[in-house]
Motif scaffolding. Sequence first.
Motif, short mmCIF file in Angstrom:
data_model
loop_
_atom_site.label_atom_id
_atom_site.label_comp_id
_atom_site.label_asym_id
_atom_site.label_seq_id
_atom_site.Cartn_x
_atom_site.Cartn_y
_atom_site.Cartn_z
N TYR A 1 0.84 -1.20 0.00
CA TYR A 1 0.00 0.00 0.00
C TYR A 1 0.87 1.26 0.00
CZ TYR A 1 -4.39 -2.47 0.20
OH TYR A 1 -5.47 -3.25 -0.13
N GLY A 2 1.75 1.36 -0.99
CA GLY A 2 2.58 2.56 -1.20
C GLY A 2 3.36 2.94 0.04
N SER A 3 3.30 4.22 0.40
CA SER A 3 4.12 4.70 1.52
C SER A 3 3.60 4.19 2.87
CB SER A 3 4.17 6.23 1.52
OG SER A 3 2.87 6.74 1.47
N HIS A 4 2.39 3.59 2.88
CA HIS A 4 1.88 3.04 4.13
C HIS A 4 2.51 1.68 4.45
CE1 HIS A 4 -0.96 6.25 4.35
NE2 HIS A 4 -1.50 5.93 3.19
N GLY B 1 -5.03 -1.05 8.52
CA GLY B 1 -5.31 0.09 7.65
C GLY B 1 -4.31 1.21 7.85
N ASP B 2 -4.64 2.38 7.32
CA ASP B 2 -3.75 3.53 7.39
C ASP B 2 -4.59 4.80 7.50
OD1 ASP B 2 -4.35 4.51 4.60
OD2 ASP B 2 -3.53 2.54 4.10
N PRO B 3 -3.95 5.96 7.70
CA PRO B 3 -4.74 7.19 7.91
C PRO B 3 -5.59 7.58 6.69
CG PRO B 3 -2.48 7.50 8.62
CD PRO B 3 -2.52 6.19 7.89
N ASN B 4 -5.27 7.08 5.50
CA ASN B 4 -6.12 7.38 4.34
C ASN B 4 -7.33 6.46 4.31
OD1 ASN B 4 -3.33 8.39 3.61
ND2 ASN B 4 -4.55 9.27 1.97
N VAL B 5 -7.08 5.15 4.21
CA VAL B 5 -8.17 4.17 4.20
C VAL B 5 -7.99 3.26 5.42
CG1 VAL B 5 -9.30 2.31 2.94
CG2 VAL B 5 -8.43 4.28 1.69
N THR C 1 -12.81 -2.36 -8.50
CA THR C 1 -12.57 -1.00 -8.03
C THR C 1 -11.76 -1.07 -6.75
OG1 THR C 1 -14.63 -0.98 -6.76
CG2 THR C 1 -14.71 -0.03 -8.99
N GLY C 2 -10.99 0.01 -6.52
CA GLY C 2 -10.20 0.11 -5.29
C GLY C 2 -10.60 1.37 -4.55
N LEU C 3 -10.52 1.31 -3.22
CA LEU C 3 -10.96 2.45 -2.41
C LEU C 3 -9.78 3.40 -2.15
CD1 LEU C 3 -13.25 3.75 -0.76
CD2 LEU C 3 -12.60 2.26 1.15
N ILE C 4 -10.00 4.69 -2.46
CA ILE C 4 -8.99 5.69 -2.13
C ILE C 4 -9.65 6.79 -1.30
CG2 ILE C 4 -7.42 5.34 -4.10
CD1 ILE C 4 -8.88 7.73 -5.46
N ALA C 5 -8.85 7.51 -0.53
CA ALA C 5 -9.38 8.61 0.29
C ALA C 5 -8.24 9.53 0.68
CB ALA C 5 -10.04 8.05 1.54
N GLY C 6 -8.61 10.74 1.10
CA GLY C 6 -7.61 11.68 1.59
C GLY C 6 -7.23 11.33 3.02
N HIS C 7 -6.24 11.99 3.56
CA HIS C 7 -5.81 11.74 4.93
C HIS C 7 -7.00 11.95 5.89
CE1 HIS C 7 -2.59 11.43 7.95
NE2 HIS C 7 -3.45 12.10 8.69
N SER D 1 -13.55 7.42 -2.31
CA SER D 1 -14.22 7.09 -3.58
C SER D 1 -13.60 5.82 -4.14
CB SER D 1 -14.07 8.24 -4.58
OG SER D 1 -12.72 8.39 -4.94
N ARG D 2 -14.35 5.16 -5.03
CA ARG D 2 -13.85 3.92 -5.64
C ARG D 2 -13.31 4.26 -7.02
NH1 ARG D 2 -14.74 0.12 -2.04
NH2 ARG D 2 -13.35 -1.13 -3.32
N THR D 3 -12.12 3.75 -7.30
CA THR D 3 -11.45 4.07 -8.54
C THR D 3 -11.22 2.76 -9.33
OG1 THR D 3 -9.41 5.05 -9.40
CG2 THR D 3 -9.25 4.09 -7.24
N PRO D 4 -11.28 2.81 -10.66
CA PRO D 4 -11.21 1.56 -11.44
C PRO D 4 -9.85 0.87 -11.36
CG PRO D 4 -11.19 3.47 -12.89
CD PRO D 4 -11.49 3.99 -11.52
N GLY D 5 -9.89 -0.45 -11.45
CA GLY D 5 -8.65 -1.21 -11.41
C GLY D 5 -8.84 -2.60 -11.99
#
Length: 417
Positions: free
Chosen positions: A243-246, A267-271, A370-376, A382-386
């Motif tokens: 999960y990237g920088s998380h 989880g992390d502070p975004n999701v 779809t994958g879930l993304i969110a701000g801090h 929101s769900r983004t295509p994948g």
Amino acid sequence: MESLTAFPPELLAHILSFLSGKELATAAKVCKAFHEASKVDFVWQRCMNREFGVSCAASSLSPREIYTKLLHKYGFLLGTWQIEIKPYGGLVHVKFQNNKLLGLQYGAPHDPHVDWPMMVKELFQVMLDDEGNTIINCLQGPQGPHKGQIPLLNASTARFMSKCCCPDLHRHPQGREQEFLKWCQEEMGVSEEDIMFQHMQELLFMKFMIINQYQFCYVYKRLTMPPHLPEQLIAPGLFKGTYGSHGLEIVLLTYDRHYIHCKKITGDPNVPASELSVLVDTKKPLMLDEEQQVDPTELARVTEQADKEEEEMNGNSASNNQSQEGEACGSGHDVSQQHLPQSQPFAIPEGFRERGINYPKTCKMRFCGTGLIAGHGYTSPSRTPGHFVVFDDDNFGFLWLELRSLSVYSRVTEKMD
Ligand SMILES: [Zn+2]
């Protein structure tokens, strides 16, 4: 009753061994013969095996004492749990070992090594002393077992709480800063150099502080592991994913009709933990050649097309035959490998972050999802295509088309049942 008590004691014990622990305790009060028969070890061994799936080791305590004083009260702790630490979560498994209930926390390995084993940390133990008194220990911190509590607040077996009675014993003698650096290296696999990056430092420090706050009182929520049905595309269960920088996070893959769900256990502070990270629609399979796969524009186009085709299909089937639709709903699991594209090439699209992992050149199947993304702070989720890409039964990937990155997931193979 007289005829039963006239049975030889070993036969009476055999009959009693079919009773539950609760029934046994009642039967022991009926008469002397029953009382004597209920003291036979194998009666209780059988009972704990049947009710809790465990066997006790040889010790100065009898299986009857271990059952009545330990398992009867605390046996519900056995199994897999999610720690409720917002937003980080956590995975815990409680097992019965050497006549103790042992709570172990399973952490994801260091980023990006999804195939490494989980990191295991002892959290608590519940045991009996030689006199048969219950001892509850907190096992966290550098100074060994110390007094802990597991308050039995209500009859629910879906949640419990563990407490530490000596928080000072969790501190490391070198001081807070050293403790933070050690935690970064040991648990997160982050070097002192990496910590210098502002963004990384903030993320790590926040996690360290919050986890520290919680470690004296954890609340656990039961996780039920779904059964594996033979027709499923990939067996359900726990996976470690990037999960990237998380860093690495843990997800639980389950099925809901033709959808595959990957819910975050950490989880992390975004999701945060407990959110639905990846959602896969197995009614939208894709078969792509290598050229299509390396071109992000082409990937976006085929995804849109698959969405459109699925919509049209739905429209048709709804007007065609409603009873057929009903049957599909009733079957519970209609995800099957039949009529789905099998082995196909796999290539990473140009410009995607792929983090130096050796990816397979082929995959078993590919689907839209779809994958879930969110701000801090889980703002504007929101769900983004994948694309969900199954490499084999223990490994899959998720291509975040708009984020232009690839998450890879590998099965947690440590036994937790
Ligand atoms: Zn403690």
